[in-house]
Design a protein around this motif. Structure first.
Motif, PDB file in Angstrom:
ATOM      1  N   UNK A  35       0.878  -1.164   0.000  1.00 35.01           N
ATOM      2  CA  UNK A  35       0.000   0.000   0.000  1.00 35.01           C
ATOM      3  C   UNK A  35       0.917   1.215   0.000  1.00 35.01           C
ATOM      4  N   UNK A  36       0.908   1.979  -1.102  1.00 33.61           N
ATOM      5  CA  UNK A  36       1.796   3.126  -1.255  1.00 33.61           C
ATOM      6  C   UNK A  36       0.993   4.415  -1.236  1.00 33.61           C
ATOM      7  N   UNK A  49       3.843   8.205   6.208  1.00 35.77           N
ATOM      8  CA  UNK A  49       2.858   8.492   7.256  1.00 35.77           C
ATOM      9  C   UNK A  49       1.439   8.340   6.716  1.00 35.77           C
ATOM     10  N   UNK A  50       1.186   8.836   5.496  1.00 36.78           N
ATOM     11  CA  UNK A  50      -0.136   8.694   4.884  1.00 36.78           C
ATOM     12  C   UNK A  50      -0.439   7.227   4.583  1.00 36.78           C
ATOM     13  N   UNK A  51       0.557   6.507   4.122  1.00 34.12           N
ATOM     14  CA  UNK A  51       0.345   5.089   3.810  1.00 34.12           C
ATOM     15  C   UNK A  51      -0.022   4.321   5.072  1.00 34.12           C
ATOM     16  N   UNK A  52       0.737   4.542   6.138  1.00 42.57           N
ATOM     17  CA  UNK A  52       0.479   3.820   7.388  1.00 42.57           C
ATOM     18  C   UNK A  52      -0.725   4.379   8.130  1.00 42.57           C
ATOM     19  N   UNK A  53      -0.852   5.700   8.146  1.00 39.62           N
ATOM     20  CA  UNK A  53      -1.925   6.332   8.912  1.00 39.62           C
ATOM     21  C   UNK A  53      -3.269   6.192   8.242  1.00 39.62           C
ATOM     22  N   UNK A  54      -3.430   6.816   7.092  1.00 39.18           N
ATOM     23  CA  UNK A  54      -4.715   6.799   6.394  1.00 39.18           C
ATOM     24  C   UNK A  54      -5.034   5.393   5.896  1.00 39.18           C
ATOM     25  N   UNK A  55      -4.173   4.858   5.052  1.00 38.17           N
ATOM     26  CA  UNK A  55      -4.431   3.541   4.467  1.00 38.17           C
ATOM     27  C   UNK A  55      -4.344   2.418   5.470  1.00 38.17           C
ATOM     28  N   UNK A  56      -3.299   2.439   6.292  1.00 39.02           N
ATOM     29  CA  UNK A  56      -3.091   1.358   7.254  1.00 39.02           C
ATOM     30  C   UNK A  56      -4.189   1.278   8.287  1.00 39.02           C
ATOM     31  N   UNK A  73       2.904  -4.564   3.240  1.00 42.44           N
ATOM     32  CA  UNK A  73       3.854  -3.497   3.555  1.00 42.44           C
ATOM     33  C   UNK A  73       3.248  -2.156   3.142  1.00 42.44           C
ATOM     34  N   UNK A  74       3.687  -1.110   3.817  1.00 41.31           N
ATOM     35  CA  UNK A  74       3.268   0.248   3.525  1.00 41.31           C
ATOM     36  C   UNK A  74       4.496   1.054   3.159  1.00 41.31           C
ATOM     37  N   UNK A  75       4.373   1.924   2.155  1.00 45.47           N
ATOM     38  CA  UNK A  75       5.527   2.698   1.736  1.00 45.47           C
ATOM     39  C   UNK A  75       5.153   3.922   0.938  1.00 45.47           C
ATOM     40  N   UNK A  76       6.190   4.661   0.535  1.00 44.85           N
ATOM     41  CA  UNK A  76       6.042   5.835  -0.313  1.00 44.85           C
ATOM     42  C   UNK A  76       7.243   5.891  -1.240  1.00 44.85           C
ATOM     43  N   UNK A  77       7.211   6.821  -2.183  1.00 47.22           N
ATOM     44  CA  UNK A  77       8.327   6.919  -3.135  1.00 47.22           C
ATOM     45  C   UNK A  77       9.629   7.283  -2.422  1.00 47.22           C
TER      46      UNK A  77
END
Length: 194
Positions: free
Chosen positions: A139-140, A145-152, A188-192
């Motif tokens: 989930x990217x 923080x957005x990936x883990x907070x909002x999406x997670x 997993x959660x991540x960003x660019x």
């Protein structure tokens, strides 16, 4: 169309039987047997996944019994997942104003794909992977923080409300909850940038 000359006699007979069943009745039990041979559990379609309580129904209905997902998104999901085994698109990009449901729909798509993976007898064999490989569902978002907070957070809330997901994995952690699916699959959660 597949070149029938490359098939064995037994395979040619099976193709002929399937075509006859479809011609006579519009569907084929033999074809369904082939399609579902790799599954421990036959996946439900996206509508069932959204509405039935054992899947996401508990998360998507309010206390008064109203379905909370915008009708537009349900129709979009039916387009993305036209049946219980097919995904129409390889890449999805959701854009628009804040509050339209982009994160929610992304989480639902991810959960439906994870659900179908967990329905397989052996996801590694199905995709031609080695047991030492790792199937990762990612989930990217623009930031970690957005990936883990909002999406997670949405993902964890939906999973914890689903008896199906809770019986096919476990939730770990006290403050930083993490769902650990069965069958050697990871989330997993991540960003660019991270």
């Amino acid at each position: 169309m597949t070149n029938l000359e490359n098939l064995t006699e037994e395979e040619k007979k099976l193709v002929a039987d399937i075509l006859k069943e479809i011609s006579d009745g519009g569907s084929s039990s033999k074809m369904n047997e082939l399609l579902y041979a790799d599954y421990d559990e036959i996946p439900v379609d996206i509508s069932t996944f959204l509405h039935e309580k054992q899947y996401l129904g508990n998360a998507l209905y309010d206390p008064e019994g109203r379905f909370t997902l915008f009708e537009y998104w349900e129709e979009t999901l039916k387009d993305i997942f036209p049946d219980n085994l097919t995904t129409k698109y390889n890449t999805l990009i959701f854009t628009g104003a804040i509050g339209l449901g982009k994160s929610t729909i992304a989480v639902i798509c991810l959960l439906y794909l994870l659900y179908r993976l967990l329905c397989l007898k052996d996801p590694y064999l199905f995709y031609g992977l080695q047991p030492i490989d790792k199937i990762t569902v990612s989930f990217l978002n623009i930031t970690i923080e957005n990936a883990k907070g909002v999406g997670g957070d949405k993902l964890n809330q939906m999973i914890m409300s689903s008896s199906w997901f809770m019986s096919h994995g476990e939730m770990r952690g006290l403050t930083n909850l993490e769902y650990i699916p069965n069958k050697h699959i990871e989330l997993v959660f991540g960003s660019s940038n991270n």
